[in-house]
Design a protein around this motif. Structure first.
Motif, PDB file in Angstrom:
ATOM      1  N   ALA A   1     -10.563 -18.243 -12.105  1.00 36.35           N
ATOM      2  CA  ALA A   1      -9.624 -17.183 -12.440  1.00 36.35           C
ATOM      3  C   ALA A   1     -10.173 -15.819 -12.076  1.00 36.35           C
ATOM      4  O   ALA A   1      -9.430 -14.909 -11.745  1.00 36.35           O
ATOM      5  N   GLY A   2     -11.461 -15.653 -12.166  1.00 32.66           N
ATOM      6  CA  GLY A   2     -12.005 -14.416 -11.641  1.00 32.66           C
ATOM      7  C   GLY A   2     -12.944 -13.689 -12.561  1.00 32.66           C
ATOM      8  O   GLY A   2     -13.942 -13.161 -12.114  1.00 32.66           O
ATOM      9  N   MET A   3     -12.676 -13.687 -13.835  1.00 29.37           N
ATOM     10  CA  MET A   3     -13.461 -12.789 -14.672  1.00 29.37           C
ATOM     11  C   MET A   3     -14.872 -13.302 -14.891  1.00 29.37           C
ATOM     12  O   MET A   3     -15.834 -12.653 -14.540  1.00 29.37           O
ATOM     13  N   GLU A   4     -14.946 -14.490 -15.486  1.00 31.00           N
ATOM     14  CA  GLU A   4     -16.276 -14.991 -15.809  1.00 31.00           C
ATOM     15  C   GLU A   4     -16.392 -16.390 -15.250  1.00 31.00           C
ATOM     16  O   GLU A   4     -16.230 -17.376 -15.943  1.00 31.00           O
ATOM     17  N   GLY A   5     -16.640 -16.476 -14.034  1.00 27.64           N
ATOM     18  CA  GLY A   5     -16.723 -17.774 -13.407  1.00 27.64           C
ATOM     19  C   GLY A   5     -18.044 -17.940 -12.707  1.00 27.64           C
ATOM     20  O   GLY A   5     -18.930 -17.092 -12.760  1.00 27.64           O
ATOM     21  N   PRO A   6     -18.169 -19.038 -12.082  1.00 31.83           N
ATOM     22  CA  PRO A   6     -19.437 -19.265 -11.391  1.00 31.83           C
ATOM     23  C   PRO A   6     -19.577 -18.463 -10.115  1.00 31.83           C
ATOM     24  O   PRO A   6     -20.650 -18.451  -9.522  1.00 31.83           O
ATOM     25  N   ALA A   7     -18.469 -17.852  -9.695  1.00 34.92           N
ATOM     26  CA  ALA A   7     -18.562 -17.095  -8.458  1.00 34.92           C
ATOM     27  C   ALA A   7     -19.531 -15.935  -8.634  1.00 34.92           C
ATOM     28  O   ALA A   7     -19.611 -15.345  -9.703  1.00 34.92           O
ATOM     29  N   PRO A   8     -20.251 -15.633  -7.650  1.00 31.83           N
ATOM     30  CA  PRO A   8     -21.187 -14.514  -7.767  1.00 31.83           C
ATOM     31  C   PRO A   8     -20.440 -13.209  -7.904  1.00 31.83           C
ATOM     32  O   PRO A   8     -19.739 -12.767  -7.002  1.00 31.83           O
ATOM     33  N   ALA A   9     -20.525 -12.634  -9.054  1.00 27.10           N
ATOM     34  CA  ALA A   9     -19.822 -11.382  -9.314  1.00 27.10           C
ATOM     35  C   ALA A   9     -20.833 -10.254  -9.351  1.00 27.10           C
ATOM     36  O   ALA A   9     -21.736 -10.255 -10.181  1.00 27.10           O
ATOM     37  N   PRO A  10     -20.695  -9.348  -8.466  1.00 30.55           N
ATOM     38  CA  PRO A  10     -21.651  -8.232  -8.497  1.00 30.55           C
ATOM     39  C   PRO A  10     -21.397  -7.339  -9.683  1.00 30.55           C
ATOM     40  O   PRO A  10     -20.273  -7.082 -10.069  1.00 30.55           O
ATOM     41  N   GLY A  11     -22.390  -6.885 -10.242  1.00 33.50           N
ATOM     42  CA  GLY A  11     -22.284  -6.006 -11.403  1.00 33.50           C
ATOM     43  C   GLY A  11     -23.647  -5.553 -11.822  1.00 33.50           C
ATOM     44  O   GLY A  11     -24.670  -5.924 -11.255  1.00 33.50           O
ATOM     45  N   GLY A  12     -23.639  -4.784 -12.811  1.00 35.92           N
ATOM     46  CA  GLY A  12     -24.912  -4.286 -13.274  1.00 35.92           C
ATOM     47  C   GLY A  12     -25.746  -5.389 -13.883  1.00 35.92           C
ATOM     48  O   GLY A  12     -25.245  -6.451 -14.238  1.00 35.92           O
ATOM     49  N   PRO A  13     -27.006  -5.163 -14.018  1.00 38.61           N
ATOM     50  CA  PRO A  13     -27.858  -6.187 -14.614  1.00 38.61           C
ATOM     51  C   PRO A  13     -27.595  -6.368 -16.095  1.00 38.61           C
ATOM     52  O   PRO A  13     -28.067  -7.323 -16.688  1.00 38.61           O
ATOM     53  N   TRP A  14     -26.815  -5.471 -16.653  1.00 37.60           N
ATOM     54  CA  TRP A  14     -26.545  -5.551 -18.075  1.00 37.60           C
ATOM     55  C   TRP A  14     -25.335  -6.417 -18.374  1.00 37.60           C
ATOM     56  O   TRP A  14     -25.290  -7.113 -19.362  1.00 37.60           O
ATOM     57  N   CYS A  15     -24.331  -6.353 -17.488  1.00 40.80           N
ATOM     58  CA  CYS A  15     -23.083  -7.079 -17.724  1.00 40.80           C
ATOM     59  C   CYS A  15     -23.061  -8.428 -17.019  1.00 40.80           C
ATOM     60  O   CYS A  15     -22.198  -9.254 -17.320  1.00 40.80           O
ATOM     61  N   HIS A  16     -23.920  -8.672 -16.090  1.00 37.26           N
ATOM     62  CA  HIS A  16     -24.004  -9.941 -15.370  1.00 37.26           C
ATOM     63  C   HIS A  16     -22.658 -10.296 -14.748  1.00 37.26           C
ATOM     64  O   HIS A  16     -22.234 -11.446 -14.770  1.00 37.26           O
ATOM     65  N   GLY A  17     -21.986  -9.316 -14.232  1.00 42.35           N
ATOM     66  CA  GLY A  17     -20.734  -9.557 -13.524  1.00 42.35           C
ATOM     67  C   GLY A  17     -19.526  -9.724 -14.407  1.00 42.35           C
ATOM     68  O   GLY A  17     -18.467 -10.104 -13.918  1.00 42.35           O
ATOM     69  N   SER A  18     -19.654  -9.479 -15.680  1.00 40.62           N
ATOM     70  CA  SER A  18     -18.515  -9.655 -16.582  1.00 40.62           C
ATOM     71  C   SER A  18     -17.622  -8.425 -16.525  1.00 40.62           C
ATOM     72  O   SER A  18     -18.065  -7.295 -16.790  1.00 40.62           O
ATOM     73  N   ALA A  19     -16.369  -8.660 -16.167  1.00 40.73           N
ATOM     74  CA  ALA A  19     -15.417  -7.542 -16.102  1.00 40.73           C
ATOM     75  C   ALA A  19     -15.121  -7.005 -17.494  1.00 40.73           C
ATOM     76  O   ALA A  19     -14.950  -5.793 -17.682  1.00 40.73           O
ATOM     77  N   ALA A  20     -15.057  -7.896 -18.457  1.00 43.58           N
ATOM     78  CA  ALA A  20     -14.813  -7.438 -19.832  1.00 43.58           C
ATOM     79  C   ALA A  20     -15.956  -6.555 -20.304  1.00 43.58           C
ATOM     80  O   ALA A  20     -15.743  -5.527 -20.960  1.00 43.58           O
ATOM     81  N   CYS A  21     -17.138  -6.953 -19.957  1.00 39.79           N
ATOM     82  CA  CYS A  21     -18.300  -6.139 -20.339  1.00 39.79           C
ATOM     83  C   CYS A  21     -18.234  -4.768 -19.689  1.00 39.79           C
ATOM     84  O   CYS A  21     -18.500  -3.751 -20.334  1.00 39.79           O
ATOM     85  N   ARG A  22     -17.831  -4.751 -18.422  1.00 40.47           N
ATOM     86  CA  ARG A  22     -17.747  -3.452 -17.740  1.00 40.47           C
ATOM     87  C   ARG A  22     -16.682  -2.570 -18.383  1.00 40.47           C
ATOM     88  O   ARG A  22     -16.875  -1.361 -18.576  1.00 40.47           O
ATOM     89  N   ARG A  23     -15.552  -3.195 -18.701  1.00 38.67           N
ATOM     90  CA  ARG A  23     -14.496  -2.412 -19.365  1.00 38.67           C
ATOM     91  C   ARG A  23     -14.987  -1.871 -20.700  1.00 38.67           C
ATOM     92  O   ARG A  23     -14.724  -0.716 -21.055  1.00 38.67           O
ATOM     93  N   LEU A  24     -15.672  -2.708 -21.435  1.00 34.34           N
ATOM     94  CA  LEU A  24     -16.169  -2.243 -22.731  1.00 34.34           C
ATOM     95  C   LEU A  24     -17.192  -1.137 -22.571  1.00 34.34           C
ATOM     96  O   LEU A  24     -17.228  -0.193 -23.364  1.00 34.34           O
ATOM     97  N   VAL A  25     -18.006  -1.255 -21.569  1.00 38.73           N
ATOM     98  CA  VAL A  25     -19.000  -0.201 -21.350  1.00 38.73           C
ATOM     99  C   VAL A  25     -18.314   1.111 -20.995  1.00 38.73           C
ATOM    100  O   VAL A  25     -18.680   2.194 -21.489  1.00 38.73           O
ATOM    101  N   ILE A  26     -17.275   1.006 -20.155  1.00 39.36           N
ATOM    102  CA  ILE A  26     -16.560   2.229 -19.768  1.00 39.36           C
ATOM    103  C   ILE A  26     -15.864   2.838 -20.984  1.00 39.36           C
ATOM    104  O   ILE A  26     -15.947   4.046 -21.244  1.00 39.36           O
TER     105      ILE A  26
END
Lengths: 82, 238
Positions: free
Chosen positions: B136-161
């Protein structure tokens, strides 16, 4: 200009509170209070802030419309009661 | 009821020799009682063929009693006979269907695990957990680039923002509140009997700032948790 500044101050969050040090708020008989606490300035003027609002001469109603003399005049030398 | 003329004759003899039975007793007492619960369908050609291949000197009656517990439906008697004694035919090999009515008789003893055809509607049981689309995209096995803190989690990025926005607003509110509170009282120039104060506004700003700071902290904790969850998902799925 002063009104504009006041409006701006109120818009910025300013609040107006009664000045507890002014003679108007010290006693119901404000002139008597001034006569008791500063005999050289026995009149309380709501238009003056210095000296707790006490002045030497009786305020002119034309210059200071908000002035109201005490119901009991300055012959009350015993202080403020009631 | 009687499977053969010989059995019927024997039953008649037993009834004649037996004393009068009470009213509440079965009218067929005696050694031939198992014959009375014969549930095998009668065929025009007489008794059923030997189901287990065993022959008995008493005739077909024992063969029926032997076959009764092994095949409660008895609809597959021909298959049992064809399979022979060597064929491992058991209750599990039979599948009673609704196309064989009348074979399951109430009160008939049988295996506990034998399925009984029923008229109840089939219950569709949902699976315990529906399949989750992994891609689906958000938290999958696909390599998701992101900060080392969120590990590619879009929800984490949104929460951080969101936490950053809340924290910034809260910090500004706190600074403004402190400035307002620290501002001294001043005589209103328009009305000397009044004072102008900023303390109530400062207190309100401080309260809002404290709330925003708490929001920032909680949002940061939630983002951290989302990041750890994403990290575990990445570690679990190669």
């Amino acid at each position: 200009m002063r009104h504009v500044l006041l409006i701006l101050a109120l818009a910025a969050g300013a609040c107006r509170i009664p000045n507890p040090d002014h003679c108007v708020h010290k006693d119901v008989h404000s002139d008597a209070w001034c006569a008791d606490n500063s005999p050289e300035r026995p009149w309380c003027s709501p238009c003056v802030a210095d000296g707790n609002g006490c002045v030497k001469t009786q305020p002119d109603p034309d210059a200071c419309p908000s002035y109201e003399p005490d119901t009991t005049t300055g012959d009350d030398t015993t202080g403020t009661e009631g | 009821m009687a499977a053969s003329p010989l059995a019927a004759a024997l039953a008649a003899l037993a009834l004649a020799a037996a004393p009068a039975a009470p009213e509440n007793m079965s009218p067929a007492p005696g050694p031939w009682e198992p014959v009375a619960i014969d549930m095998s369908p009668e065929t025009p050609s007489g008794p059923l063929p030997a189901t287990s291949g065993a022959t008995s000197p008493r005739g077909p009656v024992p063969a029926q009693t032997d076959a009764a517990p092994a095949s409660p439906t008895n609809g597959a008697a021909s298959t049992n006979g064809a399979a022979g004694p060597a064929a491992p035919v058991g209750p599990a090999a039979r599948t009673p269907t609704a196309t064989s009515p009348g074979l399951a008789t109430p009160g008939m003893p049988g295996p506990a695990s034998a399925p009984v055809p029923s008229d109840r509607p089939t219950e569709h049981v949902a699976p315990a957990s529906p399949p989750v689309p992994v891609a689906a995209g958000m938290e999958g096995p696909a390599p998701a680039p992101g900060g080392p803190w969120c590990h590619g989690s879009a929800a984490c990025r949104r929460l951080v923002i969101l936490g950053g926005v809340a924290g910034g607003l809260g910090l500004g509110a706190v600074i403004t509140g402190v400035a307002f509170v620290a501002r001294p009282l001043a005589v209103d120039p328009a009305d000397p009997t009044s004072l102008v104060t900023y303390r109530p506004a400062g207190a309100a700003f401080l309260a809002v700032g404290a709330g925003l700071a708490a929001t920032w902290l909680l949002t940061l904790l939630a983002a951290r948790k989302a990041g750890r969850l994403a990290q575990r998902l990445h570690a679990a799925v190669p």
